[in-house]
Structures are given as C-alpha cells and as structure tokens.
Design a protein around this motif. Structure first.
Motif, PDB file in Angstrom:
ATOM      1  N   ILE A  69      54.174 -77.311  36.905  1.00 40.06           N
ATOM      2  CA  ILE A  69      54.243 -78.085  36.700  1.00 40.06           C
ATOM      3  C   ILE A  69      53.944 -79.226  38.446  1.00 40.06           C
ATOM      4  O   ILE A  69      54.553 -78.808  38.733  1.00 40.06           O
ATOM      5  N   SER A  71      54.773 -83.033  39.166  1.00 36.89           N
ATOM      6  CA  SER A  71      55.302 -84.102  39.128  1.00 36.89           C
ATOM      7  C   SER A  71      54.930 -85.004  40.613  1.00 36.89           C
ATOM      8  O   SER A  71      54.105 -84.673  42.041  1.00 36.89           O
ATOM      9  N   ASP A 309      52.772 -84.142  35.283  1.00 36.91           N
ATOM     10  CA  ASP A 309      53.177 -83.097  33.605  1.00 36.91           C
ATOM     11  C   ASP A 309      54.488 -83.416  33.636  1.00 36.91           C
ATOM     12  O   ASP A 309      54.678 -83.467  32.689  1.00 36.91           O
ATOM     13  N   LEU A 310      55.089 -84.451  34.862  1.00 33.50           N
ATOM     14  CA  LEU A 310      56.928 -84.409  34.240  1.00 33.50           C
ATOM     15  C   LEU A 310      56.701 -85.314  34.811  1.00 33.50           C
ATOM     16  O   LEU A 310      57.194 -85.097  36.444  1.00 33.50           O
ATOM     17  N   SER A 598      55.289 -86.488  29.674  1.00 34.91           N
ATOM     18  CA  SER A 598      55.372 -85.233  30.334  1.00 34.91           C
ATOM     19  C   SER A 598      54.085 -84.655  29.701  1.00 34.91           C
ATOM     20  O   SER A 598      53.415 -85.438  29.015  1.00 34.91           O
ATOM     21  N   LEU A 605      61.387 -80.038  26.020  1.00 32.23           N
ATOM     22  CA  LEU A 605      61.785 -80.769  26.724  1.00 32.23           C
ATOM     23  C   LEU A 605      61.717 -81.994  25.624  1.00 32.23           C
ATOM     24  O   LEU A 605      61.063 -82.396  24.612  1.00 32.23           O
TER      25      LEU A 605
END
Length: 633
Positions: A69, A71, A309-310, A598, A605
């Motif tokens: 992930i 960020s 991605d988040l 996301s 989530l």
C-alpha cells in the motif's frame, strides 16, 4: 462487586495452538527467511492463544497475504500516523467504541482500583524477543520511577489524587496495578491513539540504561546519536509515537525500516504479530506500507492520479469533486466518512490573555455568547460544505449516547440583533468612526485570530466570520505562524483568540474521560495556562479563577473518583451543560465529511465510517491489518 464491565474474559473465539497456521502456506514475503532458519515457521511465531479476528462476523471477507500500500505524507514527522492506524494496544476500542483486550489475552478490574493484565503465552516483539512482565517492570522501576529521568516521581498521567499505583509482577505473564482511589482513566488511556506507555522492549533498551548496559557502549551510542546523555539517548531510541528507529522492536502490525531523513518511509509486516483471521491466517494481510513524502499542496492532485493507494491525510471535503471525477479514470474509490470533531472549525477566545482589556472582554460570557450568535452557520455550511454538515455549537455529535440537542443549539442560531444587545449590555456601546466597538480603555476591538497556518479551511471560515462579526461591531484579523511559535505565544498570553478544530472526541461515552471539557491540558487554547497548571501538578501555569472553569475542574475530578457508568454519565451531562451555557469555544458546523480514497483493488475498507483521531485512531478501530489486496497472488 465486580461488574460485567469490570471483568473481561477472552473476546471472541480462539484457536487451539495446534491449529494456528496449520494448513496454510507460509507468507510468501517471509518464506525465504523461514527456509534459511532466520525466522520460526508461522505456527511457532504466534502466541499460543492469538487474537482471532472473525471477519465474517464483521461483514468482511477473509483475505490473503501480500501486496504493498502506497500513501502520501506531507512531511517526515507524519510517519506518526503508522502506529495510530496500526492500533495495536494492550486494550483497544472496537468499532462501537467498546473496550476489549487486544495485545492482552484478558484483563480483570476490581472496583476501578485494581487492574490485572494477562499477557499471551509465547507472544514476542517484532525482533523475536519474548514479550513478558519484565517489559512492564523495567519501564516502571527503571524509567517511570527513576529520579534521573523523573526527579518529581512518575509523570502525572500515572497518578490518581497525586499517588502512583502499587505495581506487582504476579508471574512471567501477569502484572497488576492497584490505586488507592478509582482510576477510571487507566483503560481508556491504554486505548488512546497514542496510548499510555506502561511497557517497553526491555531486552533491547536495557543496553542503553546504565544499570544494565556497558558504560563504554552507552557513551559511544550517546556520541553517535548526537545527544547529551543516556536519558536523551533512551528517549530518542525508545520513541514509538514517531517510529523513526528501525531497530526498536514493536508489537504493531508493520515495522519501520527507514530512518530519517528520507523521501519515502518503508514499513514491513511484523512476522510475530499476534492477530489471525478466523481461518488461522496471520495478519496483517498487506506486506508493506510505503509512505512517500510530498508537498502538502499536491497531495490531492497525486491522489487523484492514482499515486496513492490509501489516502485521508492531506485531503479535505473541498477536494471531493476533483477526486470523484478521477474515480473511474484512475481506478480509485472515493468514500466520505463522517468526522467526529465537535466542530470542524471553532474559535477559542483566550481567557488567559495577558492583555487586561481583551482578557476582561473574553471572560465576559455575554461577549462570548454574542460572538456565537453573530456567526451565520448556515452560510458557512452552504458555502464550504455544500449544506452537508450540521450547524452546531462545539459539542458532542448525535452519534454519542451523551448527546442532547440543547447542547448543539445553545447560542448557535444566527441572531445579530441579540448579539448586539448583549455587547451593549456588556459595556461595549461606544464605537469608532468605522463602526468598531471600543474597549473601556478606548482601543478598538480589533481582534487578531491566530492559527498554525496549516488549514486553508480555517482561512475560508474566518473570511466568512469576519463579515458576520462586522455586523456586531467587532473586527477580526487572521494571523498565522509556525505551530511551535503559535503554541508558545498562546502559553505566553500573547494570543487573544485562536482558530482550531473543536472537541476532538465528539462521539464520547460516559466511560471515556471528559478531560477535553475542563482546563486539563496546555494545548486547550481557550485556557492554556489553566490547563498547564493542572497538567504540571499545579507547579506551572495559573490556577483557574473563573467559577465556571473551577466547577468544570471539580467535576472532572469527581469523574476520576467515580465507580459506575451512571455516575460518569451524570458528570458528563453537567460538564456539557456548563460548556454549552458558557460558550468557552465557538463552534461552527460538525458532522462534516472526510474523503477517504483507496485503490480499487483494496478490500475490507469500510464504505461508511467515522473519521477522527480520538477514539477512532483514524483508521485504527477499523483494523487496517485486515485490509487486503485483490491483486496479491
């Protein structure tokens, strides 16, 4: 008598140790280390009784391990969000804000005075060292009660009525804290986003303590880390709220692998993490988190083009349209979560202002009520939140069981006529040629509203409020400065009024501390010196001299001595009523929406959730260790 709340057994189902990890392939990212003998096999890395997370019961899908992930963060200090989101705590909140054991196997509480904590057999820190009662004993005896570290005794957060607990090691996996008086804050403090620290990885940190370490090695480490002594060395190397020491063992789901300075920070899965899903698969599912350092101004644009991605940090509701338009183009998913603050933006008149004229003005409740009545909350809501927020005073949200509509409505209607009447009654009838009211000493009521300059939303709200205040003869002038400078000025009495977020925990329950409603912290900008006085054990700052503030502090102390949820609820109600009546802070709107973006492949989530620091721990209560990648092999 021990109530249901006071005795906690194992939460949910557990797996027999012989079943854990059996029938499941080793995590791909760890398989080489297991094969090389660097790591035990999965079943041997887990506690004998791990925490089992039943995803199906939560309405989620059990996932598979693997994936990364990405960020974005606005600066290197923002690595602090990783342990907040990871939210591995001795005791933590679930999604309904009920306390439950997490790292602990269980705990027992007797009359909110005696707390017995039971560790999981075979639980280990991320470096493989045992997690035992010695980690608690070392911290309590050698750090918290070390006169070199704390000359005045243990920090105030460990004291109840000025007295520390009696600490006992009952056996290798059991410790007990006992206070003479009730300590209802103890478990909630353990569950905080930055939880109360009661244990450390002693096997690692003892090397830097003069009682255990080699003097020459400690001296060399002091020089290498450019600190003054072993205490500063310990504080630097043991810091968990900003995980900048890649060697420090942790119990969190992901381990830092990058020391600052860096353009990106990498966190990898903790091979000894204590949670598994209902199928016995070790969590976290995601192998790696990569935090890329970016300019705050372009986080939204980068998120919209799929470079994160988040993402929540660095986004605000004003970004929603752009993000939503990019949803299909870059295969991202944009959800809106409800923020838990008591007010998205609030004004804080400084009752500790050193300017005698403005201090007297801000301490007059009629002035504070007039300011609140002057604010056109409907205009703020429509102009900045598309009418999707809720005009309100700075108070709890309807999501809290303690909410009452009269708290939200107190002096929150737009009534400039009544505001003008109150200001006249308070003795501010005289105005200058520009229509600005005059202080008794003849100065115009030109109010400088200060901030840390980190929010364009605050600036936009102030632009609207400036026009609202002009209707009642008050002039405001925004001024921003660096956060540290701003806070220092506030503590020095140089700030007349601040703009900030409202109550951090707008979804509180009776068993959560009402400290945010009373002068208890030095970052409460409506009364920073009174807060410092309490926080320092009455050694710094100033004692409150306003009767209503004194009453709030008395009620907070009553809450700390309470023994039942019913008592606590009644105390909360009294404190909320005083805050609503006295308008110590001026709220605008609450229930505003936070974009949470996301990647399309990220599973588990929530689409709808609450977003806030305390008690949500941002993503923490939604367990990011259970998020998984649909792309993972």
């Amino acid at each position: 008598m021990i109530t249901r709340r006071q005795t906690m057994a194992l939460m949910g189902a557990t797996l027999a140790s012989g079943m854990v990890g059996k029938g499941h392939a080793e995590t791909d990212s760890l398989a080489d280390r297991v094969a090389a003998g660097e790591l035990p096999a999965m079943a041997d890395r887990l506690p004998k009784v791990p925490r089992v997370v039943n995803l199906a019961a939560m309405g989620r899908e059990p996932g598979r391990q693997g994936g990364t992930i990405r960020s974005l963060i606005a600066g290197q200090r923002d690595v602090r969000y990783m342990p907040v989101n990871g939210y591995a705590r001795l005791v933590g909140y679930d999604m309904q804000f009920n306390l439950q054991p997490d790292v602990l196997e269980r705990y027992d509480v007797v009359t909110d005075r005696e707390f017995t904590l039971y560790l999981r057999e075979g639980h280990r820190w991320s470096d493989g060292s045992p997690f035992t009662a010695e980690d608690f004993r070392f911290f309590w005896d050698d750090i918290a009660n070390n006169p070199e570290v704390y000359p005045d005794g243990p920090p105030v957060e460990y004291l109840v009525n000025g007295k520390p607990p009696v600490f006992e090691v009952l056996d290798e996996r059991t410790v007990r804290y006992t206070w003479e008086d009730p300590a209802p804050e103890f478990l909630p403090n353990l569950a905080r986003p930055a939880g109360l620290r009661v244990m450390v990885p002693s096997a690692y940190l003892k090397a830097f303590h003069p009682r255990y370490g080699e003097p020459a090695a400690i001296e060399a480490a002091v020089a290498e880390n450019s600190v003054d002594d072993w205490i500063a060395l310990y504080q630097k190397l043991s810091r968990t709220n900003r995980p900048e020491n890649p060697v420090l063992p942790t119990l969190e789901p992901w381990i830092p692998r990058t020391a600052p300075p860096a353009d990106q920070f990498i966190f990898v899965r903790n091979p000894f993490f204590h949670r598994v899903d209902e199928n016995g698969v070790q969590l976290p599912y995601i192998d790696r988190h990569v935090l890329g350092v970016s300019s705050a101004e372009i986080i939204t644009a980068k998120t919209a083009t799929g470079e994160s991605d988040l993402q929540m940090v660095g986004l605000d509701f004003a970004d929603y349209t752009l993000l939503k338009q990019a949803e299909d183009i870059h295969s991202i998913r944009v959800n809106l979560w409800k923020r838990t603050q008591g007010s998205r933006v609030a004004l804080a008149p400084n009752l500790n202002c050193s300017d005698a004229g403005f201090r007297a003005m801000m301490r007059d409740v009629r002035v504070r009520r007039a300011m609140s009545l002057a604010v056109n909350r409907d205009e703020i809501n429509l102009a900045l939140f598309y009418g999707l927020a809720v005009p309100s005073a700075n108070t709890l949200l309807p999501d809290s069981p303690l909410y009452k509509p009269e708290y939200a409505q107190a002096y929150a209607s737009h009534d400039p006529d009544e505001a003008n009447r109150l200001l006249d009654e308070a003795g501010f009838q005289e105005r200058n040629a520009s229509g600005v009211r005059l202080l008794p000493d003849g100065r115009p009521a030109n109010i400088i509203v200060e901030s840390a300059g980190e929010s364009t939303l605050e600036t936009d709200v102030l632009q609207l409020i400036r026009d609202h205040f002009r209707e009642i003869g008050l002039a405001i002038f925004p001024r921003s400065s660096q956060r540290d400078v701003f806070r220092s000025r506030a503590l020095g009495g140089e700030v007349v009024m601040s703009v900030l977020g409202g109550l951090d925990n707008g979804v509180a329950t009776a068993d959560m501390s009402p400290a945010q409603l009373a002068p208890t912290l030095d970052d409460q900008l409506q009364w920073p010196l009174w807060g410092m006085h309490f926080l320092s054990g009455e050694s710094k700052g100033e004692a409150p001299d306003l009767p209503e503030a004194q009453k709030l502090l008395s009620l907070f102390k009553d809450w700390r001595m309470s023994e039942t949820t019913e008592e606590r609820a009644a105390i909360w109600a009294s404190m909320l009523e005083i805050n609503a009546d006295q308008v110590f802070t001026i709220g605008t709107v609450n229930g505003s929406l936070q974009p949470v973006v996301s990647a399309g492949w990220l599973k588990n989530l929530p689409d709808v959730a609450l977003y806030g620091y305390d008690p949500c721990s941002m993503l923490g209560v939604y367990m990011p260790d259970t998020f998984w990648s649909e792309k993972a092999p």
